[in-house]
Write a protein that holds these residues in place. Structure first.
Motif, PDB file in Angstrom:
ATOM      1  N   PHE A 147       0.830  -1.205   0.000  1.00  0.00           N
ATOM      2  CA  PHE A 147       0.000   0.000   0.000  1.00  0.00           C
ATOM      3  C   PHE A 147       0.867   1.258   0.000  1.00  0.00           C
ATOM      4  CE2 PHE A 147      -2.887  -3.197   1.755  1.00  0.00           C
ATOM      5  CZ  PHE A 147      -3.916  -3.075   0.828  1.00  0.00           C
ATOM      6  N   VAL A 148       2.003   1.206   0.681  1.00  0.00           N
ATOM      7  CA  VAL A 148       2.926   2.339   0.645  1.00  0.00           C
ATOM      8  C   VAL A 148       3.438   2.546  -0.778  1.00  0.00           C
ATOM      9  CG1 VAL A 148       5.175   3.169   1.452  1.00  0.00           C
ATOM     10  CG2 VAL A 148       3.601   2.085   3.057  1.00  0.00           C
ATOM     11  N   LEU A 149       3.805   1.450  -1.444  1.00  0.00           N
ATOM     12  CA  LEU A 149       4.292   1.533  -2.822  1.00  0.00           C
ATOM     13  C   LEU A 149       3.201   2.043  -3.765  1.00  0.00           C
ATOM     14  CD1 LEU A 149       6.730   0.938  -4.641  1.00  0.00           C
ATOM     15  CD2 LEU A 149       5.797  -1.337  -4.978  1.00  0.00           C
ATOM     16  N   ALA A 150       1.975   1.557  -3.600  1.00  0.00           N
ATOM     17  CA  ALA A 150       0.870   2.021  -4.445  1.00  0.00           C
ATOM     18  C   ALA A 150       0.588   3.500  -4.210  1.00  0.00           C
ATOM     19  CB  ALA A 150      -0.381   1.197  -4.171  1.00  0.00           C
ATOM     20  N   ASP A 151       0.662   3.935  -2.958  1.00  0.00           N
ATOM     21  CA  ASP A 151       0.444   5.353  -2.651  1.00  0.00           C
ATOM     22  C   ASP A 151       1.536   6.218  -3.276  1.00  0.00           C
ATOM     23  OD1 ASP A 151      -0.779   7.582  -1.317  1.00  0.00           O
ATOM     24  OD2 ASP A 151       0.860   7.485   0.154  1.00  0.00           O
ATOM     25  N   GLU A 152       2.758   5.764  -3.178  1.00  0.00           N
ATOM     26  CA  GLU A 152       3.876   6.517  -3.764  1.00  0.00           C
ATOM     27  C   GLU A 152       3.763   6.556  -5.283  1.00  0.00           C
ATOM     28  OE1 GLU A 152       6.720   9.046  -2.918  1.00  0.00           O
ATOM     29  OE2 GLU A 152       5.911   7.791  -1.337  1.00  0.00           O
ATOM     30  N   THR A 153       3.329   5.466  -5.897  1.00  0.00           N
ATOM     31  CA  THR A 153       3.121   5.435  -7.346  1.00  0.00           C
ATOM     32  C   THR A 153       2.060   6.432  -7.769  1.00  0.00           C
ATOM     33  OG1 THR A 153       3.717   3.102  -7.390  1.00  0.00           O
ATOM     34  CG2 THR A 153       2.530   3.935  -9.294  1.00  0.00           C
ATOM     35  N   VAL A 171      11.062   7.015 -14.097  1.00  0.00           N
ATOM     36  CA  VAL A 171       9.972   6.987 -13.126  1.00  0.00           C
ATOM     37  C   VAL A 171      10.094   5.768 -12.218  1.00  0.00           C
ATOM     38  CG1 VAL A 171       7.468   6.713 -12.893  1.00  0.00           C
ATOM     39  CG2 VAL A 171       8.395   8.332 -14.537  1.00  0.00           C
ATOM     40  N   VAL A 172      10.401   4.609 -12.785  1.00  0.00           N
ATOM     41  CA  VAL A 172      10.548   3.395 -11.972  1.00  0.00           C
ATOM     42  C   VAL A 172      11.716   3.549 -11.008  1.00  0.00           C
ATOM     43  CG1 VAL A 172      11.120   0.932 -12.066  1.00  0.00           C
ATOM     44  CG2 VAL A 172       9.433   1.876 -13.640  1.00  0.00           C
ATOM     45  N   GLY A 173      12.810   4.110 -11.464  1.00  0.00           N
ATOM     46  CA  GLY A 173      13.949   4.342 -10.581  1.00  0.00           C
ATOM     47  C   GLY A 173      13.616   5.293  -9.454  1.00  0.00           C
ATOM     48  N   GLN A 174      12.935   6.390  -9.779  1.00  0.00           N
ATOM     49  CA  GLN A 174      12.533   7.337  -8.745  1.00  0.00           C
ATOM     50  C   GLN A 174      11.549   6.709  -7.770  1.00  0.00           C
ATOM     51  OE1 GLN A 174      11.027  10.655 -10.936  1.00  0.00           O
ATOM     52  NE2 GLN A 174      13.045  11.547 -11.284  1.00  0.00           N
ATOM     53  N   LEU A 175      10.636   5.898  -8.293  1.00  0.00           N
ATOM     54  CA  LEU A 175       9.674   5.220  -7.432  1.00  0.00           C
ATOM     55  C   LEU A 175      10.388   4.315  -6.443  1.00  0.00           C
ATOM     56  CD1 LEU A 175       6.771   4.405  -6.657  1.00  0.00           C
ATOM     57  CD2 LEU A 175       6.913   2.667  -8.443  1.00  0.00           C
ATOM     58  N   PHE A 176      11.372   3.571  -6.927  1.00  0.00           N
ATOM     59  CA  PHE A 176      12.123   2.678  -6.040  1.00  0.00           C
ATOM     60  C   PHE A 176      12.846   3.477  -4.952  1.00  0.00           C
ATOM     61  CE2 PHE A 176      16.082   0.454  -4.996  1.00  0.00           C
ATOM     62  CZ  PHE A 176      15.541  -0.686  -4.420  1.00  0.00           C
ATOM     63  N   ILE A 177      13.489   4.566  -5.336  1.00  0.00           N
ATOM     64  CA  ILE A 177      14.221   5.379  -4.354  1.00  0.00           C
ATOM     65  C   ILE A 177      13.267   5.993  -3.341  1.00  0.00           C
ATOM     66  CG2 ILE A 177      15.591   7.479  -4.083  1.00  0.00           C
ATOM     67  CD1 ILE A 177      16.921   6.737  -6.791  1.00  0.00           C
ATOM     68  N   ARG A 178      12.167   6.589  -3.816  1.00  0.00           N
ATOM     69  CA  ARG A 178      11.215   7.234  -2.907  1.00  0.00           C
ATOM     70  C   ARG A 178      10.535   6.216  -2.000  1.00  0.00           C
ATOM     71  NH1 ARG A 178       7.794  11.717  -6.051  1.00  0.00           N
ATOM     72  NH2 ARG A 178       6.847  11.810  -3.988  1.00  0.00           N
ATOM     73  N   ALA A 179      10.184   5.057  -2.552  1.00  0.00           N
ATOM     74  CA  ALA A 179       9.543   4.032  -1.732  1.00  0.00           C
ATOM     75  C   ALA A 179      10.527   3.492  -0.692  1.00  0.00           C
ATOM     76  CB  ALA A 179       9.009   2.909  -2.606  1.00  0.00           C
ATOM     77  N   SER A 180      11.794   3.333  -1.068  1.00  0.00           N
ATOM     78  CA  SER A 180      12.798   2.854  -0.115  1.00  0.00           C
ATOM     79  C   SER A 180      12.999   3.869   1.011  1.00  0.00           C
ATOM     80  CB  SER A 180      14.130   2.605  -0.820  1.00  0.00           C
ATOM     81  OG  SER A 180      14.006   1.573  -1.749  1.00  0.00           O
ATOM     82  N   GLU A 181      13.048   5.150   0.662  1.00  0.00           N
ATOM     83  CA  GLU A 181      13.201   6.180   1.693  1.00  0.00           C
ATOM     84  C   GLU A 181      11.994   6.211   2.614  1.00  0.00           C
ATOM     85  OE1 GLU A 181      13.825   9.685  -0.613  1.00  0.00           O
ATOM     86  OE2 GLU A 181      15.958   9.270  -0.930  1.00  0.00           O
ATOM     87  N   ARG A 182      10.804   6.084   2.030  1.00  0.00           N
ATOM     88  CA  ARG A 182       9.596   6.091   2.846  1.00  0.00           C
ATOM     89  C   ARG A 182       9.526   4.851   3.720  1.00  0.00           C
ATOM     90  NH1 ARG A 182       3.544   7.272   0.593  1.00  0.00           N
ATOM     91  NH2 ARG A 182       2.509   7.208   2.597  1.00  0.00           N
TER      92      ARG A 182
END
Length: 188
Positions: free
Chosen positions: A131-137, A163-174
């Motif tokens: 759900f965190v990943l879906a919210d970040e997406t 976009v996928v790279g940024q999503l991975f970085i932002r989701a990892s930080e979150r």
């Protein structure tokens, strides 16, 4: 169906799935009865037909992959339809159980059956972080839509990797922030 305890629902689903996988296809009565029970369960649970079909179509590439792999095996050329029917019934069972039983109740049943604690904890965290990943997406999709005025296919494919790279970085930080908050509250 939604109010029933998770234990009998999971038990019935296990019986249906195990029977479907183990029994030979010539036992037509089993497969017809299982399909009828699943359709009846869908009706009793008041799940819309379109909703269930959408979920089945979303997961059907996995079934199609298994069927295609089986179709290209020398001994499996005649069995691909059997694999498709069995996989479809099992998938239908899983969709019904997952949409009528909260995930927390499923985990509670697994805990009471003394399932591996590490596996159950991993499943709980995976469920939470999906759900965190879906919210970040969704946040990134809205931000990109607000800033991008062109919608060409070539432009989308070119920016997809970014976009996928940024999503991975932002989701990892979150996820790291959430983990630190959990540790601050005593979770180990």
């Amino acid at each position: 169906m939604h109010r029933l305890s998770a234990r009998p629902k999971l038990g019935a689903a296990l019986v249906i799935i195990a029977g479907t996988v183990i029994l030979p296809i010539r036992w037509h009565a089993w497969f017809i009865t299982a399909a009828a029970m699943l359709v009846l369960t869908m009706g009793l649970s008041r799940l819309p037909l379109f909703f269930v079909l959408k979920r089945l179509l979303l997961l059907s590439p996995f079934v199609l992959g298994v069927v295609l792999i089986n179709a290209f095996q020398p001994a499996g050329r005649t069995n691909w339809l059997v694999v498709a029917v069995k996989s479809g019934l099992c998938l239908f069972t899983v969709v019904l159980v997952s949409n009528t039983t909260p995930f927390s109740q499923i985990l509670r049943v697994l805990r009471s059956l003394r399932g591996p604690a590490l596996l159950i904890t991993t499943m709980a965290l995976m469920h939470r972080y999906l759900f965190v990943l879906a919210d970040e997406t969704e946040r990134m999709r809205r931000a990109r839509a607000a800033r991008t005025f062109t919608r060409g296919r070539r432009f989308e494919w070119r920016t997809l990797a970014t976009v996928v790279g940024q999503l991975f970085i932002r989701a990892s930080e979150r996820a790291e922030r959430i983990y630190n908050a959990m540790c601050a509250r005593g979770w180990k």
